[in-house]
Enzyme design. Sequence first.
Site, short mmCIF file in Angstrom:
data_model
loop_
_atom_site.label_atom_id
_atom_site.label_comp_id
_atom_site.label_asym_id
_atom_site.label_seq_id
_atom_site.Cartn_x
_atom_site.Cartn_y
_atom_site.Cartn_z
N HIS B 158 0.85 -1.19 0.00
CA HIS B 158 0.00 0.00 0.00
C HIS B 158 0.88 1.24 0.00
O HIS B 158 1.71 1.41 0.89
CB HIS B 158 -0.92 0.01 1.23
CG HIS B 158 -2.00 -1.01 1.15
ND1 HIS B 158 -2.39 -1.78 2.22
CD2 HIS B 158 -2.79 -1.41 0.12
CE1 HIS B 158 -3.37 -2.60 1.85
NE2 HIS B 158 -3.62 -2.40 0.57
N GLU B 161 1.82 3.70 3.09
CA GLU B 161 2.36 3.15 4.34
C GLU B 161 3.89 3.21 4.33
O GLU B 161 4.58 2.19 4.28
CB GLU B 161 1.80 1.72 4.54
CG GLU B 161 0.27 1.78 4.66
CD GLU B 161 -0.46 0.45 4.55
OE1 GLU B 161 0.19 -0.61 4.55
OE2 GLU B 161 -1.71 0.48 4.47
N ARG B 216 -3.25 4.80 -1.93
CA ARG B 216 -3.12 3.45 -1.39
C ARG B 216 -2.88 2.37 -2.45
O ARG B 216 -2.07 1.46 -2.27
CB ARG B 216 -4.42 3.12 -0.64
CG ARG B 216 -4.62 1.67 -0.21
CD ARG B 216 -5.95 1.55 0.50
NE ARG B 216 -6.42 0.19 0.68
CZ ARG B 216 -6.15 -0.54 1.76
NH1 ARG B 216 -5.41 -0.05 2.74
NH2 ARG B 216 -6.62 -1.77 1.86
N HIS B 286 2.70 -3.77 6.74
CA HIS B 286 1.78 -2.64 6.49
C HIS B 286 1.87 -1.63 7.61
O HIS B 286 2.61 -1.80 8.56
CB HIS B 286 0.33 -3.16 6.47
CG HIS B 286 0.00 -4.07 5.35
ND1 HIS B 286 -1.01 -3.80 4.44
CD2 HIS B 286 0.50 -5.27 4.98
CE1 HIS B 286 -1.10 -4.79 3.57
NE2 HIS B 286 -0.21 -5.70 3.87
N GLU B 360 1.05 -4.86 11.06
CA GLU B 360 0.65 -3.45 10.94
C GLU B 360 1.52 -2.70 11.93
O GLU B 360 1.39 -2.89 13.14
CB GLU B 360 -0.83 -3.26 11.28
CG GLU B 360 -1.79 -3.98 10.34
CD GLU B 360 -2.13 -3.19 9.08
OE1 GLU B 360 -1.64 -2.05 8.95
OE2 GLU B 360 -2.84 -3.72 8.22
#
Lengths: 223, 384
Positions: B158, B161, B216, B286, B360
């Site tokens: 993405h 990020e 994104r 991510h 994440e």
Amino acid sequence: AAAMELPPSHYPASRAAALAAGFVCYRRGSPGRGLALRAVRRAGRQAIEDVGHKYHLELVLEDVLDRDTTVNCTAEVLYHLGNKNIAPDVQFTIEGELKNTDEADNIFYNRIKSLEKELVAENIPDSHGKVSPEMEPVLLLARVAAGYVIWQNSTENTKFQFAQIKHVKQVKRSDEYLEFDYVILLHEMVSQEIIPWQMTVLWHPQRGVQVTQDSRQAKHPSE
Amino acid sequence: DQVLHIVPETFQQVQHLQHLCSTLLLDLWKPQLPEDIWAGEDLHIRVPAPLVQEVKDSLDQHVISYKVLISDVQELVDQSMPRVRSSQRQVSEGYDYTQYHSMEEIYQWMTQIQENNSELVTQHYLGKTVENQTMYYLQISQPSDKTKKIIWMDCGIHAREWISPAFCQWFVKEILQNYKSDPNISRFLQNLDLYVLPVLNIDGYIYSWENERLWRKNRSPYMNGTCYGTDLNRNFNSSWGSIGVSYNCSSDIFCGSGPESEPETRAVAQFIERKKSDILCYLTIHSYGQYILTPYGSTTEPPSNNEELMYVAEKAAAALMGKYGTSYEVGSTSLILYSNSGSSRDWTHMIGIPFTYTFELRDKGTYGFVLPSEQIQPTCEETM
């Protein structure tokens, strides 16, 4: 119906918590203080017939300017059944005292009041996450106002976070209030959308924050 | 300690050497295991100092010839210790791992890393993006006779990020800087190969630098060029298009025109499919949220090896917290975040890779995607 314990790390709890944190930020924040959600300790949900879903939350909030400072907060969030036009009801209690920000608030207030030219700025934080010290209170004020917008627009299927100030312009006033016209970006986690939102924000150190106007903006069509 | 080089000539010699190794508990450098000793093949054994004479006598007795490859192991170890640098941050001259870098800089970095560490690192072609940018991955592999299991890590699926590609670069740097001195890393590399893809969604990443910071998706044109971008993490062939997606190109979770419709997805999927029997672990990095996510997103039904997956993830989260107190939640995507289909992490698990995780990284929303560069170092250090 009876209250059901929810796993604090699962999304029904974390969405309600994000909403509650946004509301607390709105009610207790200022250009000198930002509050953000650190953790969800406990969560429970109750289905109230013909009314909606009520969440009981035990949260830990942190001071955005001093992340080692945390406070405990209990909150209740009631999402109303059906009618999407009513904002959820939120009630909260913060354990203990929050840091006093009168001095910082007054300094900011006087600085802006005495500006010859209206303040104008863009992209705060910038792409690398940087915020200049002069813009820090402008950013915190945006977070406070964003808390209001998040509160007004949240449902059990959304999770909003403030992302960035796209544009801010001060509007000079003859009365004692400071007025800022913001376009901010909100990040909605479930759809992953970045949503521009316009807000007209009034503030005075003793009178607090008011969002007198706000509207969701269209995403400019991606080229 | 000395390292001896022997080439056994007969089966009896092989047997004797195996016997010697197991009774004296000698350290086999090559091959790894006694049962892999063969006549005609190179044998390297490290002999502890007190046993050197005994071993040499025994070899002489059995008429087994040997050469001394390393006459003083300690001396070599001391020489290869990295000098303490005032700034421990750079393994390529002048590269600042505590700042975000443009794609051009990352391409240059990959070339440098391979040049400066050619004994361990090779850069490989993976595929091309929509806008014809070349996708490369880095293979970090200690030369050895045996095929090793693979750990694959990709970053930057993405575009917005940014902390994710920053982490991949940091990770590579840390491994290369410390593999000789850190026993954990060196043991790791003895048994495993690391494959790192620093930026998967190159077009999107460039777009987030030059046009729209919070972009994104990739930059695939749809609807006659009036609408751009597929969410690459909804484009894999894992219950594709079933839940948690949009079929509308203007959505940030648009799943594409079909599973693997995007060249970036295909490049990764084809490679992993080919190597899947050797891949032990698939990691995709991510931000934000501070989670270690396990399969699945497309269903709340737990994967067959859920207990093991969770156990390992909990350990990782605990270790992470030990560094700076940062807390990461662990659990399946469908329970922690939302339902989604077509994710790379789901797909790799479905084709049989046992350990698949989505990380994440920081933070929990205060800065979100625009994580300040001052947080690159602590984020990367704790995640290591």
